[in-house]
Write a protein that holds these residues in place. Structure first.
Motif, PDB file in Angstrom:
ATOM      1  N   TYR A  14     -52.427 120.474 -18.020  1.00  0.00           N
ATOM      2  CA  TYR A  14     -52.863 119.554 -19.092  1.00  0.00           C
ATOM      3  C   TYR A  14     -54.054 118.745 -18.595  1.00  0.00           C
ATOM      4  CZ  TYR A  14     -52.509 115.646 -22.424  1.00  0.00           C
ATOM      5  OH  TYR A  14     -52.768 114.669 -23.357  1.00  0.00           O
ATOM      6  N   PHE A  15     -53.896 118.157 -17.391  1.00  0.00           N
ATOM      7  CA  PHE A  15     -55.061 117.598 -16.693  1.00  0.00           C
ATOM      8  C   PHE A  15     -54.743 117.436 -15.222  1.00  0.00           C
ATOM      9  CE2 PHE A  15     -53.580 113.132 -18.127  1.00  0.00           C
ATOM     10  CZ  PHE A  15     -53.149 112.728 -16.877  1.00  0.00           C
ATOM     11  N   LYS A  16     -55.815 117.277 -14.459  1.00  0.00           N
ATOM     12  CA  LYS A  16     -55.691 117.000 -13.033  1.00  0.00           C
ATOM     13  C   LYS A  16     -56.790 115.994 -12.748  1.00  0.00           C
ATOM     14  CE  LYS A  16     -55.470 119.557  -8.684  1.00  0.00           C
ATOM     15  NZ  LYS A  16     -55.531 120.900  -8.090  1.00  0.00           N
ATOM     16  N   LYS A  17     -56.414 114.751 -12.513  1.00  0.00           N
ATOM     17  CA  LYS A  17     -57.460 113.738 -12.308  1.00  0.00           C
ATOM     18  C   LYS A  17     -56.950 112.576 -11.468  1.00  0.00           C
ATOM     19  CE  LYS A  17     -56.650 111.191 -16.602  1.00  0.00           C
ATOM     20  NZ  LYS A  17     -57.106 110.928 -17.966  1.00  0.00           N
ATOM     21  N   GLU A  18     -57.909 111.791 -11.017  1.00  0.00           N
ATOM     22  CA  GLU A  18     -57.615 110.617 -10.187  1.00  0.00           C
ATOM     23  C   GLU A  18     -57.179 109.464 -11.094  1.00  0.00           C
ATOM     24  OE1 GLU A  18     -58.734 110.845  -6.821  1.00  0.00           O
ATOM     25  OE2 GLU A  18     -58.712 108.755  -6.160  1.00  0.00           O
ATOM     26  N   VAL A  19     -56.073 108.816 -10.752  1.00  0.00           N
ATOM     27  CA  VAL A  19     -55.653 107.615 -11.482  1.00  0.00           C
ATOM     28  C   VAL A  19     -55.325 106.518 -10.462  1.00  0.00           C
ATOM     29  CG1 VAL A  19     -54.692 108.924 -13.447  1.00  0.00           C
ATOM     30  CG2 VAL A  19     -53.176 108.231 -11.570  1.00  0.00           C
ATOM     31  N   ASP A  20     -55.302 105.275 -10.924  1.00  0.00           N
ATOM     32  CA  ASP A  20     -54.948 104.163 -10.034  1.00  0.00           C
ATOM     33  C   ASP A  20     -53.446 103.901 -10.044  1.00  0.00           C
ATOM     34  OD1 ASP A  20     -57.611 103.719  -9.305  1.00  0.00           O
ATOM     35  OD2 ASP A  20     -57.953 102.605 -11.165  1.00  0.00           O
ATOM     36  N   SER A  21     -52.820 104.117 -11.225  1.00  0.00           N
ATOM     37  CA  SER A  21     -51.364 103.952 -11.283  1.00  0.00           C
ATOM     38  C   SER A  21     -50.782 104.808 -12.390  1.00  0.00           C
ATOM     39  CB  SER A  21     -50.987 102.474 -11.482  1.00  0.00           C
ATOM     40  OG  SER A  21     -51.032 102.140 -12.841  1.00  0.00           O
ATOM     41  N   LEU A  22     -49.508 105.112 -12.214  1.00  0.00           N
ATOM     42  CA  LEU A  22     -48.776 105.929 -13.177  1.00  0.00           C
ATOM     43  C   LEU A  22     -47.428 105.250 -13.393  1.00  0.00           C
ATOM     44  CD1 LEU A  22     -47.935 108.681 -14.608  1.00  0.00           C
ATOM     45  CD2 LEU A  22     -47.083 109.377 -12.362  1.00  0.00           C
ATOM     46  N   THR A  23     -47.073 105.014 -14.659  1.00  0.00           N
ATOM     47  CA  THR A  23     -45.751 104.441 -14.946  1.00  0.00           C
ATOM     48  C   THR A  23     -44.948 105.460 -15.741  1.00  0.00           C
ATOM     49  OG1 THR A  23     -46.637 102.208 -14.913  1.00  0.00           O
ATOM     50  CG2 THR A  23     -44.512 102.504 -16.004  1.00  0.00           C
ATOM     51  N   VAL A  24     -43.821 105.877 -15.181  1.00  0.00           N
ATOM     52  CA  VAL A  24     -42.964 106.887 -15.814  1.00  0.00           C
ATOM     53  C   VAL A  24     -41.511 106.428 -15.792  1.00  0.00           C
ATOM     54  CG1 VAL A  24     -44.183 109.086 -15.452  1.00  0.00           C
ATOM     55  CG2 VAL A  24     -42.877 108.082 -13.581  1.00  0.00           C
ATOM     56  N   LYS A  25     -40.726 107.026 -16.677  1.00  0.00           N
ATOM     57  CA  LYS A  25     -39.301 106.688 -16.710  1.00  0.00           C
ATOM     58  C   LYS A  25     -38.506 107.728 -15.916  1.00  0.00           C
ATOM     59  CE  LYS A  25     -35.797 105.076 -19.884  1.00  0.00           C
ATOM     60  NZ  LYS A  25     -35.362 105.072 -21.275  1.00  0.00           N
ATOM     61  N   LEU A  26     -37.923 107.287 -14.810  1.00  0.00           N
ATOM     62  CA  LEU A  26     -37.052 108.147 -14.014  1.00  0.00           C
ATOM     63  C   LEU A  26     -35.611 107.831 -14.422  1.00  0.00           C
ATOM     64  CD1 LEU A  26     -38.778 107.721 -10.534  1.00  0.00           C
ATOM     65  CD2 LEU A  26     -39.143 109.483 -12.240  1.00  0.00           C
ATOM     66  N   THR A  27     -34.646 108.524 -13.816  1.00  0.00           N
ATOM     67  CA  THR A  27     -33.257 108.242 -14.200  1.00  0.00           C
ATOM     68  C   THR A  27     -32.873 106.795 -13.870  1.00  0.00           C
ATOM     69  OG1 THR A  27     -32.730 109.436 -12.199  1.00  0.00           O
ATOM     70  CG2 THR A  27     -32.194 110.537 -14.263  1.00  0.00           C
ATOM     71  N   THR A  32     -43.462 102.346 -11.425  1.00  0.00           N
ATOM     72  CA  THR A  32     -44.919 102.462 -11.330  1.00  0.00           C
ATOM     73  C   THR A  32     -45.270 103.039  -9.972  1.00  0.00           C
ATOM     74  OG1 THR A  32     -45.325 100.694 -12.908  1.00  0.00           O
ATOM     75  CG2 THR A  32     -47.089 101.161 -11.353  1.00  0.00           C
ATOM     76  N   ILE A  33     -46.007 104.142 -10.014  1.00  0.00           N
ATOM     77  CA  ILE A  33     -46.387 104.863  -8.795  1.00  0.00           C
ATOM     78  C   ILE A  33     -47.832 104.486  -8.439  1.00  0.00           C
ATOM     79  CG2 ILE A  33     -46.524 107.155  -7.721  1.00  0.00           C
ATOM     80  CD1 ILE A  33     -43.794 106.607  -9.091  1.00  0.00           C
ATOM     81  N   LEU A  34     -48.000 104.070  -7.195  1.00  0.00           N
ATOM     82  CA  LEU A  34     -49.346 103.751  -6.705  1.00  0.00           C
ATOM     83  C   LEU A  34     -49.663 104.684  -5.533  1.00  0.00           C
ATOM     84  CD1 LEU A  34     -48.950  99.849  -6.670  1.00  0.00           C
ATOM     85  CD2 LEU A  34     -50.145 101.215  -8.396  1.00  0.00           C
ATOM     86  N   LYS A  35     -50.900 104.645  -5.091  1.00  0.00           N
ATOM     87  CA  LYS A  35     -51.296 105.476  -3.946  1.00  0.00           C
ATOM     88  C   LYS A  35     -50.383 105.198  -2.748  1.00  0.00           C
ATOM     89  CE  LYS A  35     -55.235 106.281  -0.894  1.00  0.00           C
ATOM     90  NZ  LYS A  35     -55.270 107.746  -0.966  1.00  0.00           N
ATOM     91  N   GLY A  36     -49.997 106.239  -2.037  1.00  0.00           N
ATOM     92  CA  GLY A  36     -49.197 106.063  -0.835  1.00  0.00           C
ATOM     93  C   GLY A  36     -47.708 105.958  -1.096  1.00  0.00           C
ATOM     94  N   HIS A  37     -47.281 106.256  -2.332  1.00  0.00           N
ATOM     95  CA  HIS A  37     -45.842 106.217  -2.656  1.00  0.00           C
ATOM     96  C   HIS A  37     -45.098 107.241  -1.801  1.00  0.00           C
ATOM     97  CE1 HIS A  37     -42.109 106.454  -4.899  1.00  0.00           C
ATOM     98  NE2 HIS A  37     -42.470 105.374  -5.563  1.00  0.00           N
ATOM     99  N   ALA A  47     -39.815 110.069 -22.917  1.00  0.00           N
ATOM    100  CA  ALA A  47     -40.195 108.660 -22.819  1.00  0.00           C
ATOM    101  C   ALA A  47     -41.703 108.479 -22.866  1.00  0.00           C
ATOM    102  CB  ALA A  47     -39.667 108.068 -21.511  1.00  0.00           C
ATOM    103  N   PRO A  48     -42.124 107.255 -23.178  1.00  0.00           N
ATOM    104  CA  PRO A  48     -43.542 106.949 -23.040  1.00  0.00           C
ATOM    105  C   PRO A  48     -43.937 106.949 -21.562  1.00  0.00           C
ATOM    106  CG  PRO A  48     -42.439 105.329 -24.422  1.00  0.00           C
ATOM    107  CD  PRO A  48     -41.371 106.129 -23.744  1.00  0.00           C
ATOM    108  N   MET A  49     -45.179 107.157 -21.287  1.00  0.00           N
ATOM    109  CA  MET A  49     -45.703 107.112 -19.916  1.00  0.00           C
ATOM    110  C   MET A  49     -47.090 106.510 -20.018  1.00  0.00           C
ATOM    111  SD  MET A  49     -47.042 110.546 -18.051  1.00  0.00           S
ATOM    112  CE  MET A  49     -48.822 110.496 -18.089  1.00  0.00           C
ATOM    113  N   HIS A  50     -47.534 105.783 -18.996  1.00  0.00           N
ATOM    114  CA  HIS A  50     -48.937 105.390 -19.032  1.00  0.00           C
ATOM    115  C   HIS A  50     -49.600 105.452 -17.677  1.00  0.00           C
ATOM    116  CE1 HIS A  50     -47.499 101.148 -18.386  1.00  0.00           C
ATOM    117  NE2 HIS A  50     -48.556 101.138 -17.620  1.00  0.00           N
ATOM    118  N   THR A  51     -50.929 105.657 -17.754  1.00  0.00           N
ATOM    119  CA  THR A  51     -51.712 105.675 -16.528  1.00  0.00           C
ATOM    120  C   THR A  51     -52.760 104.580 -16.646  1.00  0.00           C
ATOM    121  OG1 THR A  51     -53.316 107.246 -17.435  1.00  0.00           O
ATOM    122  CG2 THR A  51     -51.489 108.179 -16.188  1.00  0.00           C
ATOM    123  N   ILE A  52     -53.206 104.078 -15.494  1.00  0.00           N
ATOM    124  CA  ILE A  52     -54.336 103.152 -15.479  1.00  0.00           C
ATOM    125  C   ILE A  52     -55.387 103.749 -14.551  1.00  0.00           C
ATOM    126  CG2 ILE A  52     -55.173 100.809 -15.029  1.00  0.00           C
ATOM    127  CD1 ILE A  52     -52.365  99.776 -15.516  1.00  0.00           C
TER     128      ILE A  52
END
Ligand code: ATP
Length: 132
Positions: A14-27, A32-37, A47-52
């Motif tokens: 769907y895409f492959k790109k650089e993001v600063d953060s990703l917020t997803v719903k896990l169980t 919110t996932i940041l670099k170095g997670h 669920a909704p998801m968002h990237t910054i």
């Protein structure tokens, strides 16, 4: 500094790109996932998801799958994903009404699980559309 996010669906990348953060719903709830997670494999529901990315927020609906976090990148493998701008609101409202009608009628051969999942997908799409 961001990290590489790749989203894969049954149709391909769907895409492959650089993001600063990703917020997803896990169980365990929204994360919110940041670099170095730390490396992680988890499952994703509907669920909704968002990237910054450089200050810009992008909202998406995702429909079930998995997340794999490695040192190199974060990969989401999902059944379907839609950016908020691509959501067809009329279609989602129609799907919601169809599912609600099916569930309220309780017909003999009704596949309840299927109707509930269709309702959930429609509700997620409408929620993402509202957060645009
Ligand atoms: P419908 O009953 O309207 O088909 P659905 O929830 O059964 O909805 P899915 O099977 O989840 O549809 O999706 C099929 C494809 O159509 C996927 O690629 C999905 O992204 C897309 N899609 C479904 N509904 C919408 C919508 N409201 N807006 C944008 N894309 C949608």
């Amino acid at each position: 500094m961001g990290f590489l996010l790749e989203i894969v669906t049954p149709r391909g990348v769907y895409f492959k790109k650089e993001v600063d953060s990703l917020t997803v719903k896990l169980t365990s709830g929204y994360r919110t996932i940041l670099k170095g997670h730390a490396p992680l494999i988890g499952s994703l529901g509907y669920a909704p998801m968002h990237t910054i990315s450089t200050g810009k927020v992008d909202n998406y609906a995702i429909h079930g799958g998995a997340i794999n976090i490695t040192k190199e990148k974060v990969t989401l493998i999902v059944n379907a994903v839609e950016h908020a701008k691509d959501i067809d609101v009329a279609r989602a409202k129609a799907a919601k009404e169809r599912a609600e009608t099916r569930l309220s009628k309780k017909e003999l051969n009704l596949d309840v699980k299927r109707a509930q999942l269709a309702l959930t997908r429609a509700l997620v799409r409408l929620e993402v559309n509202n957060s645009k």
